[in-house]
Scaffold this active site. Structure first.
Site, PDB file in Angstrom:
ATOM      1  CG  HIS A  82      12.614   3.380 -13.870  1.00 51.97           C
ATOM      2  ND1 HIS A  82      12.692   4.784 -13.928  1.00 51.97           N
ATOM      3  CD2 HIS A  82      11.938   2.928 -15.182  1.00 51.97           C
ATOM      4  CE1 HIS A  82      12.133   5.315 -14.937  1.00 51.97           C
ATOM      5  NE2 HIS A  82      12.029   4.214 -15.825  1.00 51.97           N
ATOM      6  CG  HIS A 107      10.441  -3.976  -8.685  1.00 56.72           C
ATOM      7  ND1 HIS A 107       9.256  -4.589  -9.182  1.00 56.72           N
ATOM      8  CD2 HIS A 107      10.000  -3.008  -8.051  1.00 56.72           C
ATOM      9  CE1 HIS A 107       8.291  -3.867  -8.632  1.00 56.72           C
ATOM     10  NE2 HIS A 107       8.672  -2.985  -8.036  1.00 56.72           N
ATOM     11  CG  HIS A 109      10.666   0.380  -4.530  1.00 54.10           C
ATOM     12  ND1 HIS A 109      10.351   1.260  -5.544  1.00 54.10           N
ATOM     13  CD2 HIS A 109       9.852  -0.593  -5.020  1.00 54.10           C
ATOM     14  CE1 HIS A 109       9.437   0.760  -6.628  1.00 54.10           C
ATOM     15  NE2 HIS A 109       9.188  -0.392  -6.000  1.00 54.10           N
ATOM     16  CD  GLU A 113       7.390   2.366  -4.159  1.00 54.56           C
ATOM     17  OE1 GLU A 113       6.783   1.532  -4.625  1.00 54.56           O
ATOM     18  OE2 GLU A 113       7.759   3.601  -4.941  1.00 54.56           O
ATOM     19  CG  HIS A 126       7.014  -3.683  -4.567  1.00 51.21           C
ATOM     20  ND1 HIS A 126       6.878  -2.529  -5.044  1.00 51.21           N
ATOM     21  CD2 HIS A 126       6.675  -3.819  -3.371  1.00 51.21           C
ATOM     22  CE1 HIS A 126       6.620  -1.695  -4.203  1.00 51.21           C
ATOM     23  NE2 HIS A 126       6.390  -2.186  -3.033  1.00 51.21           N
ATOM     24  CB  THR A 193       4.576   2.301  -6.535  1.00 51.27           C
ATOM     25  OG1 THR A 193       5.786   1.516  -6.859  1.00 51.27           O
ATOM     26  CG2 THR A 193       3.638   1.261  -5.255  1.00 51.27           C
ATOM     27  CB  THR A 194       6.347   2.747 -11.770  1.00 49.01           C
ATOM     28  OG1 THR A 194       5.940   1.608 -11.985  1.00 49.01           O
ATOM     29  CG2 THR A 194       7.523   2.490 -10.554  1.00 49.01           C
TER      30      THR A 194
HETATM   31 ZN   LIG Z   1       7.819  -1.539  -6.865  1.00 45.54          ZN
END
Ligand SMILES: [Zn+2]
Length: 241
Positions: A82, A107, A109, A113, A126, A193-194
């Site tokens: 992911h 991690h 993105h 986001e 994040h 957010t997941t």
């Molecule tokens: Zn994140």
């Protein structure tokens, strides 16, 4: 052999405490379907304090300076399917509202986001923290395309792009070496957010972006793909600045 691999993947997700419903960013498992993929993901569609958001409804607040107490090196890095995730040893912390939150992992993105005043950034990191009481706090850091990021490169040099292949970070790399000098921030209340999109997460979005080179961002995007959940309605929330 196939059976063995499935078994070890199952064990891995058990260890990670992940929900087993498959979710992603495109097709039948894309963000608009998350709430229907599992009962446990219900909040993804029915929540009222979801993340990410467009930070655009500001209230002037006298926010305390962010107290970052990071001192130990990042441990390992993995493409978990992911995102690209860097694991920490839990000894780094930030203090907000008088509560100490320990860094678990950070991690990435691509693209960002959260948005700042309607603007997306090519990448967002994040930094996920958890308190002793089990509360979560995320520090979000935006990346602009620009000068090569030497600290990010230490992580990239150790990264095995193949999914699930965790590798030790060989060079000394402290997570806060990625932070800008100016730690002023926006703050709001949001969610993961997941999936399972759990709410009650304190969000700290650093106002000052840092840079990464076009090549670095492309390299990470190639591994992760487009992994940003669309912005969610603010509803009754305001952003503190
Ligand atoms: Zn994140």
């Amino acid at each position: 052999m196939k059976k063995l691999m499935a078994a070890s993947l199952f064990t891995l997700s058990l260890i990670a405490g992940e929900n087993h419903a498959h979710w992603g960013y495109s097709g039948d498992t894309s963000p608009e379907h998350w709430g229907d993929l599992s009962e446990k993901f219900f909040i993804c569609k029915k929540g009222v304090n979801q993340s990410p958001v467009n930070l655009n409804r500001f209230i002037d607040a006298k926010l305390d300076p962010l107290k970052v107490q990071y001192s130990t090196n990042a441990k390992s890095v993995v493409n978990n399917g992911h995102t690209i995730e860097v694991k920490a040893d839990g000894k780094n912390s930030v203090t907000v509202d008088g509560i100490k939150f320990n860094l678990l992992q950070f991690h990435f993105h691509t693209p960002s986001e959260n948005q700042i005043k309607g603007k997306n950034f090519p990448m967002e990191a994040h930094f996920v923290h958890k308190s002793k009481e089990g509360e979560y706090l995320v520090v979000a850091l935006m990346f602009n395309e620009g000068e090569k990021n030497k600290n990010l490169q230490k992580m990239l040099d150790s990264l095995n792009p193949k999914e699930g292949n965790e590798s030790e970070i060989k060079k000394s790399f402290k997570p806060n070496e990625l932070f800008p000098k100016d730690l002023s921030y926006f703050r709001y209340s949001g969610s993961f957010t997941t999936p399972p999109c759990t709410e009650g997460v304190r969000w700290i979005v650093l106002k000052t972006p840092v840079t990464a080179s076009k090549e670095q961002i492309e390299q990470m995007h190639k591994i992760m793909g487009k992994n940003n959940r669309p912005v969610q309605p603010l509803k009754a929330r305001v952003i503190l600045k």
